[in-house]
Design a protein around this motif. Structure first.
Motif, PDB file in Angstrom:
ATOM      1  N   LEU A   1     -14.753  56.473   3.920  1.00  0.00           N
ATOM      2  CA  LEU A   1     -13.361  56.786   4.232  1.00  0.00           C
ATOM      3  C   LEU A   1     -12.898  58.115   3.640  1.00  0.00           C
ATOM      4  CD1 LEU A   1     -11.798  53.244   3.734  1.00  0.00           C
ATOM      5  CD2 LEU A   1     -11.859  54.530   5.875  1.00  0.00           C
ATOM      6  N   ALA A   2     -13.489  58.555   2.537  1.00  0.00           N
ATOM      7  CA  ALA A   2     -13.012  59.747   1.839  1.00  0.00           C
ATOM      8  C   ALA A   2     -12.944  60.996   2.714  1.00  0.00           C
ATOM      9  CB  ALA A   2     -13.866  59.997   0.599  1.00  0.00           C
ATOM     10  N   PRO A   3     -13.919  61.231   3.604  1.00  0.00           N
ATOM     11  CA  PRO A   3     -13.842  62.440   4.450  1.00  0.00           C
ATOM     12  C   PRO A   3     -12.881  62.314   5.632  1.00  0.00           C
ATOM     13  CG  PRO A   3     -16.123  61.688   4.139  1.00  0.00           C
ATOM     14  CD  PRO A   3     -15.228  60.573   3.743  1.00  0.00           C
ATOM     15  N   ALA A   4     -12.190  61.164   5.759  1.00  0.00           N
ATOM     16  CA  ALA A   4     -11.294  60.926   6.904  1.00  0.00           C
ATOM     17  C   ALA A   4     -11.996  61.217   8.221  1.00  0.00           C
ATOM     18  CB  ALA A   4     -10.020  61.750   6.787  1.00  0.00           C
ATOM     19  N   PRO A   5     -13.046  60.451   8.557  1.00  0.00           N
ATOM     20  CA  PRO A   5     -13.802  60.717   9.789  1.00  0.00           C
ATOM     21  C   PRO A   5     -12.961  60.456  11.029  1.00  0.00           C
ATOM     22  CG  PRO A   5     -14.421  58.594   8.878  1.00  0.00           C
ATOM     23  CD  PRO A   5     -13.508  59.238   7.867  1.00  0.00           C
ATOM     24  N   THR A   6     -13.351  61.062  12.127  1.00  0.00           N
ATOM     25  CA  THR A   6     -12.697  60.775  13.401  1.00  0.00           C
ATOM     26  C   THR A   6     -13.011  59.351  13.842  1.00  0.00           C
ATOM     27  OG1 THR A   6     -12.910  63.092  14.038  1.00  0.00           O
ATOM     28  CG2 THR A   6     -12.464  61.520  15.799  1.00  0.00           C
ATOM     29  N   VAL A   7     -14.281  58.951  13.694  1.00  0.00           N
ATOM     30  CA  VAL A   7     -14.715  57.596  14.054  1.00  0.00           C
ATOM     31  C   VAL A   7     -15.486  57.011  12.878  1.00  0.00           C
ATOM     32  CG1 VAL A   7     -16.007  56.161  15.683  1.00  0.00           C
ATOM     33  CG2 VAL A   7     -14.933  58.282  16.480  1.00  0.00           C
ATOM     34  N   LEU A   8     -15.149  55.790  12.517  1.00  0.00           N
ATOM     35  CA  LEU A   8     -15.855  55.068  11.458  1.00  0.00           C
ATOM     36  C   LEU A   8     -16.611  53.904  12.085  1.00  0.00           C
ATOM     37  CD1 LEU A   8     -16.455  54.435   8.474  1.00  0.00           C
ATOM     38  CD2 LEU A   8     -14.341  53.107   8.421  1.00  0.00           C
ATOM     39  N   PHE A   9     -17.923  53.880  11.883  1.00  0.00           N
ATOM     40  CA  PHE A   9     -18.764  52.778  12.348  1.00  0.00           C
ATOM     41  C   PHE A   9     -19.030  51.859  11.156  1.00  0.00           C
ATOM     42  CE2 PHE A   9     -19.608  56.389  15.078  1.00  0.00           C
ATOM     43  CZ  PHE A   9     -19.600  55.830  16.351  1.00  0.00           C
TER      44      PHE A   9
END
Length: 284
Positions: A161-169
């Motif tokens: 979560l730390a990098p604030a991804p566009t999509v998290l799987f």
């Protein structure tokens, strides 16, 4: 090649994938995921959930079919382009935590940010923020071997979560957690995703976990299925017969009595759920 819908951040069409032993993992799965949506991919173990997430994230290329991210064809990318996409735009949570043993907790959580070129101090600040949200901040200077399994998984979630991804799987992200911890961690994950506009694709076989999603896609033996609930069956009509229907039949009819069966392709197996309603799973 068909262009994906404009409002889908991820779009897949007719995905096929076989394991090394020739057994099918995915057989023609298609789906679209809207930006900011939390999508649960449910199904029993071995239904193809992990393989679907791996194809959507570019970890593996489908043997047939298409995967698009923001209208960019992932299925035609080479391995280095897919790796860069995963590093810069995607996050991943495994069912079992995999941490770098030489790094402490906050360094593990900050690692994806530093690999992107973020300064050490900014990466540390973001990592500590997520570790605190996941109630693991007091262990920030510990090494992975000093943590319990459930604590290591919290670090893995903070790292994703730390990098604030566009999509998290998230592949069974709460599997190593104690039952009492699961609800709190899932609430943190889903709340963070909504507040930061992160699209989440969550693989799970747990109905309570799937209930937190905006929408659920069900898999069975590598195919998408829909579960249809039929009206309650009268007590005097509860039979014990077995039946099978195939092809275009629905596999269950109201008033037909509780039965057990299996369908072929679009066929369905009928039975009763815990509320006494007839239910059937339809392949689509």
């Amino acid at each position: 090649m068909v262009a994906p819908p404009d409002n889908d951040v991820l779009w897949a069409r007719a995905l096929h994938f076989q394991h090394n032993d020739g057994s099918p993992a995915l057989s023609g799965v298609s789906l679209g995921v809207r930006e900011g949506e939390i999508l649960a991919v449910s199904g029993p173990r071995g239904s193809g959930k992990t393989t679907l997430l791996r194809c959507l994230s570019g970890l593996v290329r489908p043997q047939r079919g298409e995967v698009w991210f923001n209208s960019v064809p992932v299925h035609t990318m080479g391995p280095f382009a897919r790796e860069r996409l995963r590093r810069d735009r995607f996050g991943w949570i495994d069912p079992a935590p995999v941490l770098v043993p030489e790094l402490n907790v906050w360094e593990n959580a900050a690692l994806p940010l530093m690999l992107r070129g973020t300064s050490r101090q900014r990466a540390k600040t973001a990592a500590l923020e997520w570790l605190e949200r996941l109630d693991i901040g007091d262990r920030a200077r510990k090494r992975p071997h000093e943590l319990r399994q459930s604590e290591r998984q919290r670090v893995s979630i903070a790292r994703a979560l730390a990098p604030a991804p566009t999509v998290l799987f998230a592949d069974e992200p709460t599997a190593p957690l104690y039952q009492a911890d699961r609800a709190q961690v899932l609430r943190t994950l889903t709340t963070a995703a909504r507040s930061h506009g992160i699209t989440v694709i969550l693989a799970t076989h747990d109905a309570n976990t799937a209930a937190l999603a905006d929408r659920t896609v069900s898999l069975l033996d590598g195919r998408r299925v829909n579960t249809v609930h039929l009206p309650p069956i009268d007590g005097n009509e509860n039979g014990n017969g077995n039946g099978t229907e195939s092809g275009g039949e629905t596999g269950a009819r109201a008033g037909a009595g509780a039965g057990n069966g299996t369908g072929n392709e679009t066929g369905a197996g009928a039975g009763t759920d815990t509320e006494g309603r007839a239910a059937c799973s339809l392949s689509v």
